[in-house]
Motif scaffolding. Structure first.
Motif, PDB file in Angstrom:
ATOM      1  N   THR A  13    -147.921  -2.261  31.213  1.00  0.00           N
ATOM      2  CA  THR A  13    -146.681  -2.953  30.755  1.00  0.00           C
ATOM      3  C   THR A  13    -145.393  -1.942  32.237  1.00  0.00           C
ATOM      4  O   THR A  13    -144.728  -2.999  32.215  1.00  0.00           O
ATOM      5  CB  THR A  13    -146.111  -2.197  29.264  1.00  0.00           C
ATOM      6  OG1 THR A  13    -147.532  -2.759  28.309  1.00  0.00           O
ATOM      7  CG2 THR A  13    -145.104  -2.252  28.620  1.00  0.00           C
ATOM      8  N   ILE A  14    -145.983  -1.073  32.422  1.00  0.00           N
ATOM      9  CA  ILE A  14    -145.198  -0.479  33.581  1.00  0.00           C
ATOM     10  C   ILE A  14    -145.385  -0.528  34.946  1.00  0.00           C
ATOM     11  O   ILE A  14    -143.993  -0.893  35.714  1.00  0.00           O
ATOM     12  CB  ILE A  14    -145.087   1.143  33.698  1.00  0.00           C
ATOM     13  CG1 ILE A  14    -143.292   1.847  33.809  1.00  0.00           C
ATOM     14  CG2 ILE A  14    -146.145   1.578  34.001  1.00  0.00           C
ATOM     15  CD1 ILE A  14    -143.623   3.040  34.027  1.00  0.00           C
ATOM     16  N   ALA A  15    -145.989  -1.280  35.123  1.00  0.00           N
ATOM     17  CA  ALA A  15    -145.817  -1.751  36.745  1.00  0.00           C
ATOM     18  C   ALA A  15    -145.666  -3.292  36.879  1.00  0.00           C
ATOM     19  O   ALA A  15    -144.609  -3.039  38.154  1.00  0.00           O
ATOM     20  CB  ALA A  15    -147.656  -2.888  36.701  1.00  0.00           C
ATOM     21  N   PRO A  16    -144.834  -4.098  36.336  1.00  0.00           N
ATOM     22  CA  PRO A  16    -143.928  -4.835  36.918  1.00  0.00           C
ATOM     23  C   PRO A  16    -142.683  -4.289  37.094  1.00  0.00           C
ATOM     24  O   PRO A  16    -141.830  -4.648  38.258  1.00  0.00           O
ATOM     25  CB  PRO A  16    -143.556  -5.690  35.720  1.00  0.00           C
ATOM     26  CG  PRO A  16    -144.703  -5.861  34.737  1.00  0.00           C
ATOM     27  CD  PRO A  16    -145.235  -4.400  34.512  1.00  0.00           C
ATOM     28  N   ALA A  69    -142.949  -1.358  46.130  1.00  0.00           N
ATOM     29  CA  ALA A  69    -142.946  -1.902  47.235  1.00  0.00           C
ATOM     30  C   ALA A  69    -141.618  -2.137  48.305  1.00  0.00           C
ATOM     31  O   ALA A  69    -141.907  -1.559  49.745  1.00  0.00           O
ATOM     32  CB  ALA A  69    -143.545  -3.115  47.374  1.00  0.00           C
ATOM     33  N   GLY A  70    -140.527  -1.902  47.614  1.00  0.00           N
ATOM     34  CA  GLY A  70    -138.978  -2.035  48.062  1.00  0.00           C
ATOM     35  C   GLY A  70    -138.775  -0.618  48.669  1.00  0.00           C
ATOM     36  O   GLY A  70    -137.866  -0.493  50.265  1.00  0.00           O
ATOM     37  N   ALA A  71    -138.963   0.146  47.831  1.00  0.00           N
ATOM     38  CA  ALA A  71    -138.809   1.751  48.770  1.00  0.00           C
ATOM     39  C   ALA A  71    -140.087   1.959  49.590  1.00  0.00           C
ATOM     40  O   ALA A  71    -139.216   2.735  51.131  1.00  0.00           O
ATOM     41  CB  ALA A  71    -139.357   3.038  47.799  1.00  0.00           C
ATOM     42  N   SER A  78    -147.094  -7.445  45.992  1.00  0.00           N
ATOM     43  CA  SER A  78    -146.395  -7.186  45.362  1.00  0.00           C
ATOM     44  C   SER A  78    -146.131  -8.364  44.457  1.00  0.00           C
ATOM     45  O   SER A  78    -146.606  -8.327  43.871  1.00  0.00           O
ATOM     46  CB  SER A  78    -145.049  -6.403  45.838  1.00  0.00           C
ATOM     47  OG  SER A  78    -144.494  -6.162  44.602  1.00  0.00           O
ATOM     48  N   THR A  79    -145.465  -9.002  45.177  1.00  0.00           N
ATOM     49  CA  THR A  79    -145.428 -10.644  44.398  1.00  0.00           C
ATOM     50  C   THR A  79    -146.706 -11.175  43.097  1.00  0.00           C
ATOM     51  O   THR A  79    -146.591 -10.944  42.085  1.00  0.00           O
ATOM     52  CB  THR A  79    -144.253 -11.555  44.913  1.00  0.00           C
ATOM     53  OG1 THR A  79    -143.263 -11.070  45.786  1.00  0.00           O
ATOM     54  CG2 THR A  79    -143.836 -12.598  44.222  1.00  0.00           C
ATOM     55  N   PHE A  80    -147.549 -11.756  44.511  1.00  0.00           N
ATOM     56  CA  PHE A  80    -148.836 -12.458  44.492  1.00  0.00           C
ATOM     57  C   PHE A  80    -149.434 -11.214  42.968  1.00  0.00           C
ATOM     58  O   PHE A  80    -149.931 -11.654  41.826  1.00  0.00           O
ATOM     59  CB  PHE A  80    -149.251 -12.854  44.710  1.00  0.00           C
ATOM     60  CG  PHE A  80    -149.013 -14.257  45.503  1.00  0.00           C
ATOM     61  CD1 PHE A  80    -149.082 -15.093  44.940  1.00  0.00           C
ATOM     62  CD2 PHE A  80    -147.678 -14.047  46.464  1.00  0.00           C
ATOM     63  CE1 PHE A  80    -148.383 -16.591  45.479  1.00  0.00           C
ATOM     64  CE2 PHE A  80    -147.678 -15.312  47.097  1.00  0.00           C
ATOM     65  CZ  PHE A  80    -147.876 -16.627  45.985  1.00  0.00           C
ATOM     66  N   THR A  81    -149.001  -9.791  43.158  1.00  0.00           N
ATOM     67  CA  THR A  81    -150.012  -8.602  41.674  1.00  0.00           C
ATOM     68  C   THR A  81    -148.415  -9.385  40.607  1.00  0.00           C
ATOM     69  O   THR A  81    -149.484  -9.084  39.750  1.00  0.00           O
ATOM     70  CB  THR A  81    -149.791  -7.099  42.373  1.00  0.00           C
ATOM     71  OG1 THR A  81    -150.404  -7.506  44.124  1.00  0.00           O
ATOM     72  CG2 THR A  81    -150.151  -6.643  41.677  1.00  0.00           C
ATOM     73  N   SER A  87    -142.674 -15.684  43.148  1.00  0.00           N
ATOM     74  CA  SER A  87    -143.766 -16.240  44.788  1.00  0.00           C
ATOM     75  C   SER A  87    -143.485 -17.852  45.142  1.00  0.00           C
ATOM     76  O   SER A  87    -143.367 -17.909  46.443  1.00  0.00           O
ATOM     77  CB  SER A  87    -145.069 -16.369  43.418  1.00  0.00           C
ATOM     78  OG  SER A  87    -145.875 -15.048  42.568  1.00  0.00           O
ATOM     79  N   ALA A  88    -143.122 -18.667  44.746  1.00  0.00           N
ATOM     80  CA  ALA A  88    -142.113 -20.151  44.984  1.00  0.00           C
ATOM     81  C   ALA A  88    -141.177 -19.574  46.047  1.00  0.00           C
ATOM     82  O   ALA A  88    -141.220 -19.967  47.061  1.00  0.00           O
ATOM     83  CB  ALA A  88    -142.383 -20.809  44.022  1.00  0.00           C
ATOM     84  N   THR A  89    -140.068 -19.405  45.931  1.00  0.00           N
ATOM     85  CA  THR A  89    -139.236 -18.662  46.570  1.00  0.00           C
ATOM     86  C   THR A  89    -139.768 -17.891  48.062  1.00  0.00           C
ATOM     87  O   THR A  89    -139.389 -18.122  48.711  1.00  0.00           O
ATOM     88  CB  THR A  89    -138.015 -18.340  45.869  1.00  0.00           C
ATOM     89  OG1 THR A  89    -138.602 -17.083  45.025  1.00  0.00           O
ATOM     90  CG2 THR A  89    -137.266 -19.137  44.938  1.00  0.00           C
TER      91      THR A  89
END
Length: 549
Positions: A8-11, A18-20, A40-43, A96-98
């Motif tokens: 639940t906290i993963a998103p 990843a951003g840091a 990160s996004t596809f995960t 993912s698309a953008t």
């Protein structure tokens, strides 16, 4: 605590890390940053699919995550129920698309595109998962701070002007958010959403009035985020000026405001009394209709497809707010289906616009980004960097995608836009609703039909001018990585049409849970803190008192 609750906290945690990490690169290695961003996004997409799969079970009651292992009434709580995980999935699909589309060119137009993109995802995901108002404010600010940088991504005077307006309006809305949250906390003594639902009825009359004022101020902040008229005048210019992948990603931001209205509105009106962040529904109903009408006028007046898409976002937001204002689980379920369909369609349209317009622009103005944004001094360098295949069939492909977007946004059969509007309209005129609300239902009914007609006229006019006009134009150079995201989004809309039965069942279960939030409240308060490894007791307890606080 099992692995699903940790999921639940993963998103929130994954894009934060990843951003840091990408900030440490300081924009020096774009290739590495792009790789981290994609991974990160596809995960996040995989995690969102798993969460939706778990919550699609008929007996699913949501998963509660207690940060710091504190009881819900004392600590920070995350709740993954049907509504929140559905919004997580839509966000992950758009992300993912953008991102794929941006990798063709746009990610090179600024140094910090990739970390800002991850922080945007973190803020959006956190807003959908949080179970208290204060952390909703925190995640709103993370989301908005990242969106400020992304709105200015690519430079250019039009983008900077629209971006500054966007920043000023949302800073004012954030101030209202903080004031409203403070008033609610001062009267109710908590900002936990589930706890608020249980405390409203017991408030004294003087504190009840102050609570209603705080709820009204907080509601205004949400409606600014939702771009309800007259609070959404900033949106068309901002979205039209933003870079195409960012504008497509921004199509989910107004839905964050709608989500907040849905979540808090139904929770705080769950008792016998009618105090609600929905203002009894009347303000949302009138404001939603006004937003649709304003969007219709803008759509008909738009001469540029980017502004047409921006006003389409307003029509989408107004339709959702009006449907929520009418009330009823059947209307809400149709509105949720419409939320998913319209968000995917508008995002695909924003991405498509650049490819369609690219052939109409001179070669040295591809992407409408200044040469300085790319760090190029020689115009020939841009031409050499242009990669793609100019083939006559590309216009047929783009034209087909444009027709699909037109059908989806207009609500014509047989695609998911029609299914969504049919679900809303059929629920509005359901005779079991009774006569007291019939005028409102028919007003929304007529407005939604008119908005579809206006969208069809405007899209037809834009299509004729773009694809049929006898003007000289170059064939656009298009990469597969740019076509693929559009195709994926449109394919998902088609899949939503084919699997409309299963999707509507999910929406109906979600709507029923919203209108009867007892399961949500019970899940939050029933979530037990995990036992500590050293003592086997819960936080805040001791063995001497038998594990009691």
């Amino acid at each position: 605590m099992n692995w699903l609750e940790h999921l639940t906290i993963a998103p929130i945690l994954i894009p934060l890390v990843a951003g840091a990490f990408m900030l440490l690169l300081d924009g020096r290695n774009r290739f590495v940053a792009a790789g981290i961003n994609v991974a990160s996004t596809f995960t996040l997409l995989v995690i969102a699919i798993l969460l939706v799969w778990f919550e699609s079970a008929p007996d699913a009651g949501g998963h509660v995550y207690l940060l710091g292992n504190w009881p819900a009434q004392f600590g920070i709580v995350l709740v993954a129920d049907r509504l929140s995980v559905m919004m997580l999935l839509v966000t992950a699909i758009l992300g993912s698309a953008t991102l794929l589309f941006a990798l063709a060119r746009w990610h090179k137009a600024g140094s910090y595109f990739h970390p800002l993109f991850q922080f945007l995802l973190m803020g959006i995901n956190g807003a959908f998962l949080t179970g208290d108002i204060f952390n909703l404010f925190v995640f709103f600010e993370v989301m908005l701070a990242a969106s400020y940088g992304l709105a200015l991504h690519g430079s250019g005077p039009a983008r900077v002007k629209a971006g500054l307006h966007y920043i000023a309006i949302n800073l004012a809305a954030s101030l209202l958010f903080l004031i409203g949250a403070s008033l609610i906390y001062g009267t109710a003594g908590t900002l936990n959403m589930a706890a608020l639902a249980t405390r409203i009825a017991g408030l004294p009359s003087d504190e009840r009035l102050l609570f209603e004022i705080g709820a009204a101020v907080l509601g205004i902040a949400f409606l600014v985020k939702s771009a309800m008229w007259p609070l959404g005048f900033w949106l068309p210019s901002t979205y039209a000026a933003a870079s195409p992948p960012i504008a497509a990603m921004f199509s989910i931001l107004t839905k964050v405001g709608v989500y907040a209205v849905l979540r808090l509105g139904f929770l705080v009106s769950s008792g016998d009394d009618d105090v609600s962040l929905l203002f009894g529904g009347d303000w949302l109903l009138v404001g939603g209709i006004a937003t649709i009408l304003f969007g219709m006028i803008g759509i008909m007046a738009s001469q540029e497809m980017a502004r047409l898409a921006g006003f389409s976002v307003l029509v989408s937001s107004g339709t959702l707010l009006a449907a929520i204002g009418v009330g009823g689980a059947a209307v809400t379920s149709g509105a949720l289906f419409y939320l998913v369909s319209s968000t995917l369609a508008i995002a695909a349209f924003f991405l498509l616009i650049e490819l369609v317009e690219r052939g109409r622009a001179p070669a040295d103005d591809v992407l409408a980004v200044t040469m300085e944004a790319y760090g190029l001094d020689d115009p020939d360098e841009l031409e050499e960097d242009e990669v793609g295949i100019a083939i006559p069939a590309i216009m047929a492909l783009l034209g087909s995608a444009f027709i699909a977007c037109s059908v989806l946004l207009s609500g014509l059969p047989p695609l998911s836009g029609f299914v969504a509007k049919f679900a809303i309209l059929s629920a509005l005129v359901d005779p079991t609703r009774g006569s007291p609300e019939s005028w409102a239902a028919w007003a929304v009914f007529a407005t939604i039909l008119m908005s579809g007609l206006a969208t069809l006229i405007a899209m037809t006019r834009a299509g004729i001018r773009t694809f049929w006009a006898s003007i000289e134009r170059d064939l656009p150079h298009v990469r597969v990585v740019e076509l693929a995201p559009i195709a994926i989004l449109l394919f998902l809309c088609i899949a939503l049409t084919v699997q409309a039965g299963g999707a509507m069942r999910y929406m109906q279960m979600t709507a029923e849970a919203l209108h009867r939030p007892g399961a949500y409240i019970g899940a939050v308060f029933a979530a037990p803190p995990a036992k500590t490894e050293t003592t086997g007791t819960e936080p805040g307890t001791t063995e001497a008192d038998g594990g009691r606080p």
